[in-house]
Design a protein around this motif. Structure first.
Motif, PDB file in Angstrom:
ATOM      1  N   ASN A 142      15.331   5.369  10.840  1.00  0.00           N
ATOM      2  CA  ASN A 142      15.477   6.815  10.836  1.00  0.00           C
ATOM      3  C   ASN A 142      16.709   7.228  11.631  1.00  0.00           C
ATOM      4  N   CYS A 188      12.126  15.278   8.740  1.00  0.00           N
ATOM      5  CA  CYS A 188      10.809  15.254   9.375  1.00  0.00           C
ATOM      6  C   CYS A 188      10.840  16.180  10.586  1.00  0.00           C
ATOM      7  N   PRO A 189       9.977  17.235  10.645  1.00  0.00           N
ATOM      8  CA  PRO A 189       9.124  17.680   9.550  1.00  0.00           C
ATOM      9  C   PRO A 189       9.953  18.386   8.465  1.00  0.00           C
ATOM     10  N   CYS A 229       7.317  13.562   7.125  1.00  0.00           N
ATOM     11  CA  CYS A 229       7.398  12.538   8.167  1.00  0.00           C
ATOM     12  C   CYS A 229       6.921  11.187   7.716  1.00  0.00           C
ATOM     13  N   ASN A 243       3.057  16.499  10.364  1.00  0.00           N
ATOM     14  CA  ASN A 243       3.253  15.974  11.716  1.00  0.00           C
ATOM     15  C   ASN A 243       4.560  16.479  12.303  1.00  0.00           C
TER      16      ASN A 243
END
Length: 260
Positions: free
Chosen positions: A73, A248-249, A252, A260
């Motif tokens: 990520n 995210c969000p 996620c 989340n």
């Protein structure tokens, strides 16, 4: 690329979440002083130079296996820049292997908008086109100051259980990280080498804004030294560009939406 401690990464992410919305635009600009006449001006951050991925880092990226729960990520944070005596926006990679987290931060901030040549437009490639990368980067560089805060928000439908049954609420939510989907992870694994140089360019995709999605669009550039050449140059036709479009969000979990 530089490995940073987990506690440091978590602190930078928390700093981003605690930052008031009105303060977001100021975190995107750094005062750069001319060392000769001591004059200067505020410059907008346009990219982060992560430097060269050594053999160990390249191998960790190639080991990411989403079928085993691994992930890669791009996290958002606020960090202290001693060089410029200020706090500023930052991005860093989060790689999870077998439940263990690794964080890699950038080595250098950039303030120039790099418009890459498109000589290799007809050459087969993975990722997004050079034209797309140039467009979103130019939009970031020229975006009005007041638009920079809304670029990090998306509108999310929140489902709750009320007294009369299921209720739906719509609210803006600030992006914490960008999830790399499996296709992009496969693309990175296919081009990363032990001497690859990584840039993350800042962009805005206005078509996302129209659809109430986060407009901020970071674009990863993987630069490999072509055979017979020495050193790196901006916009080599063999460079690979990948955009991060799973914020995210709200999303996620790749492949499934959650709140989340």
């Amino acid at each position: 690329m530089q490995l940073i401690a987990i506690d440091t990464a978590k602190e930078q992410m928390l700093n981003w979440q605690k930052l008031q919305q009105a303060a977001i635009p100021s975190m995107m600009e750094v005062f750069v002083e001319n060392p000769i006449d001591k004059m200067g001006e505020y410059n907008r951050i346009t990219y982060l130079d992560f430097g060269t991925a050594d053999k160990e880092i390249a191998e960790k990226i190639r080991q990411v296996d989403t079928s085993k729960g691994d992930s890669m990520n791009l996290c958002l944070g606020i960090k202290r820049l001693d060089e410029f005596d200020c706090d500023a926006f930052t991005l860093f990679f989060e790689v999870t292997l077998g439940g263990e987290e690794f964080y890699f931060e950038a080595e250098k901030y950039g303030f120039d908008t790099i418009i890459s040549p498109i000589d290799g437009r007809f050459k087969p490639h993975v990722g997004v086109s050079v034209e797309y990368k140039n467009e979103v980067c130019a939009d970031w560089a020229t975006a009005p100051f007041f638009e920079l805060n809304e670029a990090f928000y998306s509108t999310t439908d929140m489902k709750t259980q009320g007294n009369g049954g299921v209720e739906y609420h719509v609210k803006p939510r600030r992006v914490r990280k960008f999830i790399l989907p499996e296709d992009d992870i496969s693309a990175i694994k296919g081009v990363i080498e032990s001497n690859s140089h990584l840039h993350v360019h800042f962009g805005i995709n206005y078509s996302h804004v129209v659809r109430n999605m986060a407009g901020f669009t970071p674009v990863l550039e993987v630069k490999n030294i072509a055979q017979g050449k020495v050193g790196y140059a901006d916009g080599e036709e063999d460079d690979t560009y990948l955009d991060f479009v799973v914020p995210c969000p709200p999303e996620c979990n790749p492949g499934g939406n959650n709140n989340n």
